[in-house]
Design an enzyme around this catalytic site. Structure first.
Site, PDB file in Angstrom:
ATOM      1  N   LYS A  25      87.464  41.110  41.118  1.00  0.00           N
ATOM      2  CA  LYS A  25      88.790  40.673  41.610  1.00  0.00           C
ATOM      3  C   LYS A  25      88.636  39.346  42.335  1.00  0.00           C
ATOM      4  O   LYS A  25      87.540  39.016  42.835  1.00  0.00           O
ATOM      5  CB  LYS A  25      89.415  41.704  42.562  1.00  0.00           C
ATOM      6  CG  LYS A  25      88.595  42.059  43.823  1.00  0.00           C
ATOM      7  CD  LYS A  25      88.817  41.172  45.019  1.00  0.00           C
ATOM      8  CE  LYS A  25      88.025  41.643  46.258  1.00  0.00           C
ATOM      9  NZ  LYS A  25      87.781  40.628  47.254  1.00  0.00           N
ATOM     10  N   ASP A 151      88.801  48.505  49.472  1.00  0.00           N
ATOM     11  CA  ASP A 151      89.258  47.848  48.239  1.00  0.00           C
ATOM     12  C   ASP A 151      89.331  48.794  47.041  1.00  0.00           C
ATOM     13  O   ASP A 151      89.859  48.423  45.996  1.00  0.00           O
ATOM     14  CB  ASP A 151      88.268  46.731  47.828  1.00  0.00           C
ATOM     15  CG  ASP A 151      88.410  45.484  48.682  1.00  0.00           C
ATOM     16  OD1 ASP A 151      89.354  45.419  49.473  1.00  0.00           O
ATOM     17  OD2 ASP A 151      87.558  44.588  48.524  1.00  0.00           O
TER      18      ASP A 151
HETATM   19  O1  C5P Z   1      86.050  49.458  53.687  1.00  0.00           O
HETATM   20  P1  C5P Z   1      84.738  48.839  53.405  1.00  0.00           P
HETATM   21  O2  C5P Z   1      83.594  49.822  53.554  1.00  0.00           O
HETATM   22  O3  C5P Z   1      84.667  48.130  52.089  1.00  0.00           O
HETATM   23  O4  C5P Z   1      84.529  47.730  54.514  1.00  0.00           O
HETATM   24  C1  C5P Z   1      83.285  47.125  54.769  1.00  0.00           C
HETATM   25  C2  C5P Z   1      83.320  46.526  56.167  1.00  0.00           C
HETATM   26  O5  C5P Z   1      84.239  45.422  56.209  1.00  0.00           O
HETATM   27  C3  C5P Z   1      83.829  47.485  57.218  1.00  0.00           C
HETATM   28  O6  C5P Z   1      82.777  48.233  57.746  1.00  0.00           O
HETATM   29  C4  C5P Z   1      84.419  46.539  58.247  1.00  0.00           C
HETATM   30  O7  C5P Z   1      83.399  46.008  59.060  1.00  0.00           O
HETATM   31  C5  C5P Z   1      84.965  45.402  57.404  1.00  0.00           C
HETATM   32  N1  C5P Z   1      86.408  45.533  57.115  1.00  0.00           N
HETATM   33  C6  C5P Z   1      87.327  45.264  58.108  1.00  0.00           C
HETATM   34  N2  C5P Z   1      88.660  45.362  57.836  1.00  0.00           N
HETATM   35  C7  C5P Z   1      89.083  45.671  56.610  1.00  0.00           C
HETATM   36  C8  C5P Z   1      88.168  45.934  55.565  1.00  0.00           C
HETATM   37  C9  C5P Z   1      86.829  45.845  55.861  1.00  0.00           C
HETATM   38  O8  C5P Z   1      86.966  44.972  59.258  1.00  0.00           O
HETATM   39  N3  C5P Z   1      90.408  45.726  56.364  1.00  0.00           N
END
Ligand code: C5P
Length: 302
Positions: A25, A151
């Site tokens: 993406k 995501d």
């Molecule tokens: O949700 P995901 O595991 O992909 O996110 C990875 C990291 O990115 C999270 O641990 C967080 O530190 C950061 N993140 C965030 N806010 C979001 C998405 C991700 O702070 N909306």
């Protein structure tokens, strides 16, 4: 030399199973509204899937359990840290599936590039298993996706969506928007959590971009949104990597402005579908002068 990656179908039946494509993406816009009490950041982002794919070969086997093999030009963790394995285990648990499965992940999209790589693989696993063992309760599948990463729900839907919350609230954008894009993928790994941790909120920038993007969405002009270069994670990402800052400047000297996707490091430039010659020329120039991977992609239609 340049490579033009054509759109491919999402699913293909293979011996004893299914081949599932997991697309990359790009973030056509990415607004950060601030940090939430749970540590995540509140987002308003428009994401679009493109024709650059990881491949997931899912086969039923007589051997019980779920086995994962990783192959292809890019690295991904072989063990239980791999989101494919987490997704498959979660799916099997949720739907009481005990069949033996052999999954091969052929990795083409590098992790840490802001292209959604691991999240897309996780979603492709859920979609593939839903096909093989379905029909299944889709809200249960959505719940699994949310747990796997912010995501992941986007990749269950698409191809272009407005994602809010921490990214997991997905609203498909109905307007047809076909594009071609130049994707520049440097060998630089950006840690998403580090880029978010380093983010400094700018409410004025948010308000200004939010007004512009809301207007684009209301008018059905996703194409106009691409000219805004609205990625509020860009300055955080670039301040963490001087190598990427230098590379982006060099690229921009050659082909004009490019945007960063997600938390980086991939960069892109969107073109109208009738500008194929122009995008090819840019791609050739980058391959020759900068020497990092650059490909021409199409907007995905699924
Ligand atoms: O949700 P995901 O595991 O992909 O996110 C990875 C990291 O990115 C999270 O641990 C967080 O530190 C950061 N993140 C965030 N806010 C979001 C998405 C991700 O702070 N909306």
């Amino acid at each position: 030399m340049f490579e033009i990656l054509q759109r491919q179908p999402q699913f293909q039946v293979i011996d004893n199973g299914l081949l599932v494509r997991a697309p990359a993406k790009i973030n056509l816009s990415l607004l950060v509204a601030g940090r939430r009490p749970d540590g995540y950041h509140q987002l308003k982002t428009v994401m679009a899937k493109v024709s650059f794919y990881d491949l997931l070969w899912i086969r039923r086997t007589d051997r019980p359990g779920i086995a994962l093999t990783c192959s292809g030009p890019c690295w991904s963790p072989a063990g239980p840290d791999n989101l494919v394995l987490k997704a498959a285990m979660g799916f099997a648990r949720a739907f009481g599936i005990a069949d033996g499965l052999q999954i091969t992940l052929e990795k083409h999209i590098p992790a840490g590039s802001g292209l959604g790589s691991g999240s897309s693989d996780a979603a492709a696993t859920l979609l593939g298993l839903s096909r093989l063992f379905g029909p299944v309760n889709t809200s249960l599948v959505n719940g699994l996706a949310e747990q796997l990463g912010s995501d992941v729900p986007f990749f269950l839907a698409g191809p272009i969506s407005l994602c809010t919350g921490r990214g997991e609230i997905v609203q498909c954008i109905q307007e047809q928007f076909s594009f071609i894009a130049l994707l520049i993928v440097p060998q630089i790994h950006c840690s998403t959590s580090q880029v978010y941790a380093n983010y400094r909120h700018d409410q004025q920038a948010y308000d200004r971009l939010d007004t512009l993007i809301s207007t684009c969405l209301r008018m059905g002009r996703v194409d106009e949104m691409c000219n805004l270069d609205a990625n509020m994670l860009a300055s955080s990402c670039l301040s963490l990597s001087s190598e990427l800052t230098v590379l982006k400047k060099r690229v921009e000297q050659l082909i004009g402005h490019v945007s960063l996707s997600g938390s980086g490091s991939a960069m892109f430039k969107v073109f109208r579908t009738d500008a194929e010659d122009k995008v090819k020329a840019c791609c050739e120039l980058i391959s020759k002068e900068v020497g990092c991977t650059s490909v021409v992609v199409h907007s995905n239609d699924w």
